[in-house]
Design a protein around this motif. Structure first.
Motif, PDB file in Angstrom:
ATOM      1  N   LYS A 150      -7.767 -27.551 -12.809  1.00  0.00           N
ATOM      2  CA  LYS A 150      -9.057 -27.103 -13.337  1.00  0.00           C
ATOM      3  C   LYS A 150      -9.159 -25.590 -13.504  1.00  0.00           C
ATOM      4  O   LYS A 150      -9.933 -25.109 -14.318  1.00  0.00           O
ATOM      5  N   MET A 151      -8.381 -24.850 -12.736  1.00  0.00           N
ATOM      6  CA  MET A 151      -8.441 -23.386 -12.809  1.00  0.00           C
ATOM      7  C   MET A 151      -7.585 -22.872 -13.966  1.00  0.00           C
ATOM      8  O   MET A 151      -6.556 -23.473 -14.293  1.00  0.00           O
ATOM      9  N   PRO A 152      -7.986 -21.763 -14.605  1.00  0.00           N
ATOM     10  CA  PRO A 152      -7.118 -21.143 -15.619  1.00  0.00           C
ATOM     11  C   PRO A 152      -5.771 -20.771 -15.011  1.00  0.00           C
ATOM     12  O   PRO A 152      -5.693 -20.406 -13.829  1.00  0.00           O
ATOM     13  N   ARG A 153      -4.712 -20.845 -15.802  1.00  0.00           N
ATOM     14  CA  ARG A 153      -3.352 -20.635 -15.306  1.00  0.00           C
ATOM     15  C   ARG A 153      -3.205 -19.298 -14.576  1.00  0.00           C
ATOM     16  O   ARG A 153      -2.679 -19.249 -13.445  1.00  0.00           O
ATOM     17  N   ASP A 154      -3.647 -18.208 -15.184  1.00  0.00           N
ATOM     18  CA  ASP A 154      -3.488 -16.891 -14.575  1.00  0.00           C
ATOM     19  C   ASP A 154      -4.254 -16.790 -13.260  1.00  0.00           C
ATOM     20  O   ASP A 154      -3.765 -16.203 -12.281  1.00  0.00           O
ATOM     21  N   GLU A 155      -5.429 -17.382 -13.207  1.00  0.00           N
ATOM     22  CA  GLU A 155      -6.233 -17.351 -11.987  1.00  0.00           C
ATOM     23  C   GLU A 155      -5.587 -18.201 -10.893  1.00  0.00           C
ATOM     24  O   GLU A 155      -5.550 -17.812  -9.718  1.00  0.00           O
TER      25      GLU A 155
END
Length: 273
Positions: free
Chosen positions: A175-180
């Motif tokens: 669910k989280m953006p890849r970079d985050e």
């Protein structure tokens, strides 16, 4: 290809680079190509690049299969490179970015190992649980012995906690953006992988003890316990050894904490609510 091999400095020669070095790696025996980290620049992480190196039948490449404790089907292999010519177009991504690419991949590799190990732990404990229900000693089943139930409970509780943690972890990763996710979950991934190895070790030992003599044989009722006991260090070492990952998890969390608290600081002279 399974994971990254590290070779010594690569020398640029026209349309190819020459590489020399040694490495042992899983799945090497079956691989026609390998992704290798090679030094194409100066010292430090910035001097490493990733290249695709041909293996089987390629001049200068020698491969020898190794016998290991567990994962007998993995084809663990010792690879030697002696001035192996690799076309320059086999560079992956940008030159000098090899270490960054490797570290980005580590999160997914460690999560895969954690899931595998947690499942292996459940298989070991489930087999022991079933055996204790049918094995009789002194006129009653092993499960009727309080000490046996206590041992199963001591392994079952951390196993269930580990599995629940992994499910929550995978949900966050998807669910989280890849970079985050790479930043926020890097340390936790290391901890999850290390803890999976610890849980597997406890469950495998528990199964061996409850199977008794049967757990010491490679055939018969205790076969699964004996086999899984040999797989423990194939989890606790690859992808970053246990102690290294436990240390890494705290260092990453400290770094994230410091960055977060710094971002929350108000500039000097600003008003306070």
């Amino acid at each position: 290809m399974h994971r990254h091999h590290r070779a010594r400095r690569g020398q640029r020669c026209g349309q190819h680079t020459d590489h020399s070095g040694q490495k042992w790696i899983t799945n090497g025996f079956w691989s026609h190509y390998a992704t290798m980290a090679v030094r194409t620049g100066g010292p430090g992480a910035g001097g490493l690049s990733l290249v695709v190196v041909p293996l089987k039948g390629h001049p200068g490449v020698t491969m020898r299969r190794l016998k290991v404790q567990g994962q007998v089907s993995a084809g663990t292999t010792y690879i030697e490179l002696d001035d192996v010519e690799v076309p320059v177009e086999n560079l992956i991504g940008k030159e000098g970015m090899g270490m960054k690419y490797i570290m980005t991949n580590f999160n997914h590799e460690r999560l895969t190992i954690a899931v595998t190990a947690t499942r292996q732990a459940r298989v070991a404990l489930s087999a022991a649980f079933e055996y204790c229900l049918k094995r009789e000693a002194f006129g009653k089943s092993l499960m009727d012995q309080p000490v046996v139930r206590h041992r199963l409970a001591k392994c079952g509780a951390p196993l269930e906690a580990q599995w629940a943690w992994l499910e929550t972890f995978v949900y966050s990763m998807t669910k989280m953006p890849r970079d985050e996710a790479d930043v926020a979950l890097g340390g936790l991934t290391a901890a999850a992988k290390a803890n999976a190895g610890i849980v597997l070790n406890e469950c495998a030992q528990c199964a061996m003890l409850l199977f008794g003599g049967n757990g010491y044989t490679r055939t018969g009722q205790g076969e699964i316990a004996e086999r899984l006991s040999r797989e423990v260090f194939g989890v606790r070492v690859p992808g970053g050894s246990e102690d290294v990952l436990l240390d890494l998890s705290i260092r990453q969390l400290v770094k994230n904490y410091q960055n977060k608290t710094k971002a929350m600081e108000r500039p000097r002279g600003s008003s306070r609510l």
